[in-house]
Scaffold this active site. Structure first.
Site, PDB file in Angstrom:
ATOM      1  N   HIS A   1     -11.814 -13.889 -25.130  1.00 42.24           N
ATOM      2  CA  HIS A   1     -11.835 -12.483 -25.524  1.00 42.24           C
ATOM      3  C   HIS A   1     -11.630 -12.306 -27.023  1.00 42.24           C
ATOM      4  CE1 HIS A   1      -7.409 -12.022 -26.082  1.00 42.24           C
ATOM      5  NE2 HIS A   1      -7.306 -12.868 -25.072  1.00 42.24           N
TER       6      HIS A   1
ATOM      7  N   CYS B   1      -4.946 -17.230 -22.446  1.00 39.46           N
ATOM      8  CA  CYS B   1      -6.369 -16.949 -22.633  1.00 39.46           C
ATOM      9  C   CYS B   1      -6.840 -17.469 -23.991  1.00 39.46           C
ATOM     10  CB  CYS B   1      -6.627 -15.453 -22.527  1.00 39.46           C
ATOM     11  SG  CYS B   1      -6.554 -14.830 -20.826  1.00 39.46           S
TER      12      CYS B   1
END
Length: 539
Positions: free
Chosen positions: A431, A450
């Protein structure tokens, strides 16, 4: 028919393995009316259902110990293959051919021969599994090493081998076929030769060295660079332009900023013993055996230790960006696994993981009566936004807090403006991020697990280019709405989160990275426990 061991067909083919092997004793002739051989095979295989099932299916006929051309070819192919076990970094203690050949020489009955038959089958399966899918089971070493090597069923593997027209070709087919594995293996053999010759010589006794300096430490640096192959023959005693270029090459290969100044990190990398580099290469070979993927098609490759994310098409890197990975704490480390990227979410909302909600945000919210973390919405079980004024903050703790936290779309969203989804049990994805300054650091382990991308828009364009003539326009038309929108990838993209501290680059040069999570140290220790050693060096 069984092998009449007084014949010597085996010896010319295996001279290197059996120098001085004496003529073996006569064995009984194979005769199923007196199935001593079959009984011995059944007894020897009783603890291995895969082997037992295989021999039941072939009515306990010999695979290795007969005198037909096929049986001879299989035996020679097996022993030739395991002769290369050490070159592949496999545990040589598993392949004691001297003891095996001595046992074959001493065979004096059908029962002896039956036991040898099963031992050879076990040897085949050990080699086949180790060379094809690895020595270790990753998730048993570290829970974040969630890769699952595709270990073939032993019975099926034996049946395939038995049906092969060319046993030697079949044994070769078990070896990983990736170019990376071949390059790593060549590097392993090169480092072993250098190690046997004394390594890279004395280390550099200095904290830092800069262009223009001279003295004994610069000479040591020069000599070390020559031995490592970064510098041609030189007699200079000054940190000149040639040494500076060589230092820059080292820095590029270590993932450092290539400024040509031998600072503490660069000196440490140059001083790293050759044996440590060899361990990293052997571990990388094991990791390559765990990962059987199709490299001919498009895939995403995220090397956690390199802090990069790449798109690879037909073996060529077509896009690359810096990344930030999970922090070093055990519960925030980025995991290793493979999945398939199916879509991207533009203008994403951040559904805060429960561990972060109650561990990081809730204490401040309770203490402030709900005033802190105002950028986050409270979401009830029905998915509705709950006003903070309606909450009795004094009634809740981490154990009974009934709400989820969500950050709505926007430029300040923790996920930035786009995330890339390959649904997985870890809830890990790639992301955007508003925290752009972290990408300027060499070590970039700051997330909760992440993978943050420095160039997420460009990553999106590269993905969308496979399905539209105007990838940038397509992306921004959605982005400009400000609304959470999913863009599906018409062709889902295999995505691999890997952990390689030793790997080759597009130039074929060896690269090394820090063992940021300490996982390679765990893998090496497990390999040592399995019997892997460094030739000529204490492990």
């Amino acid at each position: 028919m069984l092998l009449p061991l007084r014949t010597s067909f085996l010896f010319p083919a295996l001279t290197a393995l059996a120098v001085g092997l004496a003529a073996p004793a006569q064995a009984d002739t194979y005769d199923m009316r007196f199935p001593a051989f079959a009984q011995a095979v059944a007894e020897a295989a009783v603890d291995n259902e895969e082997v037992a099932a295989f021999y039941r299916e072939i009515d306990y006929a010999p695979v290795w110990t007969g005198q037909s051309n096929g049986e001879r070819a299989r035996l020679v192919a097996l022993l030739q293959a395991i002769g290369s076990a050490e070159a592949h970094g496999l545990p040589v203690t598993n392949y004691d051919t001297d003891r095996l050949l001595a046992s074959m020489r001493d065979v004096s009955s059908q029962r002896d021969l039956g036991r040898i038959e099963v031992e050879l089958t076990g040897l085949f399966l050990t080699y086949a599994h180790q060379i094809q899918t690895g020595i270790l089971i990753p998730k048993q070493i570290d829970r974040n090493m969630a890769r699952d090597p595709n270990r073939r069923d032993g019975t099926e593997l034996l049946q395939s081998f038995l049906a092969a027209d060319n046993p030697e070709e079949f044994m070769r087919s078990l070896v990983p076929t990736s170019e990376e594995y071949a390059r790593l293996m060549r590097k392993k053999l090169e480092l072993e030769r250098l190690l046997a010759a004394g390594g890279w010589g004395p280390t550099v006794n200095a904290g830092a060295l800069r262009p223009g300096e001279s003295g004994p430490a610069v000479v040591a640096l020069r000599n070390r660079l020559i031995a490592m192959g970064y510098l041609g023959r030189s007699a200079t005693m000054t940190y000149d332009a040639d040494i500076q270029r060589a230092v820059q090459m080292v820095q590029e290969d270590m993932g450092f900023e290539p400024d040509g100044v031998a600072g503490p990190n660069t000196i440490q990398a140059i001083n790293t013993p050759i044996g440590e580099r060899l361990k990293s290469v052997i571990v990388a070979m094991e990791r390559e055996r765990w990962l059987s993927i199709d490299r001919s098609q498009r895939y995403v490759w995220v090397n956690l230790t390199d802090y990069t994310a790449r798109i690879v098409d037909g073996g060529k890197i077509t896009f690359e960006t810096r990344s930030v990975i999970g922090q070093r704490a055990a519960d925030t480390q980025s995991p290793e696994f493979s999945d398939v990227m199916e879509y991207m979410e533009v203008n994403p909302a951040w559904n805060v993981p429960r561990s972060i909600s109650v561990g990081e945000y809730l204490p401040g919210m309770i203490a402030s009566g709900g005033a802190s973390a105002a950028h986050l919405q409270l979401i009830d079980g029905a998915g509705r936004v709950v006003p903070r004024s309606a909450v009795n903050w004094g009634a809740y703790s981490a154990r009974n807090f009934p709400y989820d936290l969500r950050q709505p779309p926007g430029r300040g969203n923790a996920l930035g403006l786009v995330k890339f989804m390959f649904p997985n049990r870890f809830n890990v994805y790639l992301h955007d991020t508003p925290s752009k300054s972290l990408f300027l650091r060499e070590r970039r382990a700051f997330s909760h697990g992440c993978i943050r991308l420095q160039k997420p828009f460009e990553f999106a364009y590269a993905l969308l280019a496979a399905q539209t003539d105007d990838p940038q326009g397509t992306f921004h038309r959605v982005l400009d709405t400000g609304q959470l929108t999913r863009i599906s990838l018409e062709t889902p993209v295999p995505t691999h989160l890997v952990y390689r501290t030793a790997f080759t680059d597009a130039r074929g040069r060896m690269n090394y990275r820090e063992d940021v999570y300490g996982r390679d140290a765990k893998v090496w220790n497990a390999l040592v426990q399995a019997g892997v050693t460094l030739p000529g060096l204490e492990s």
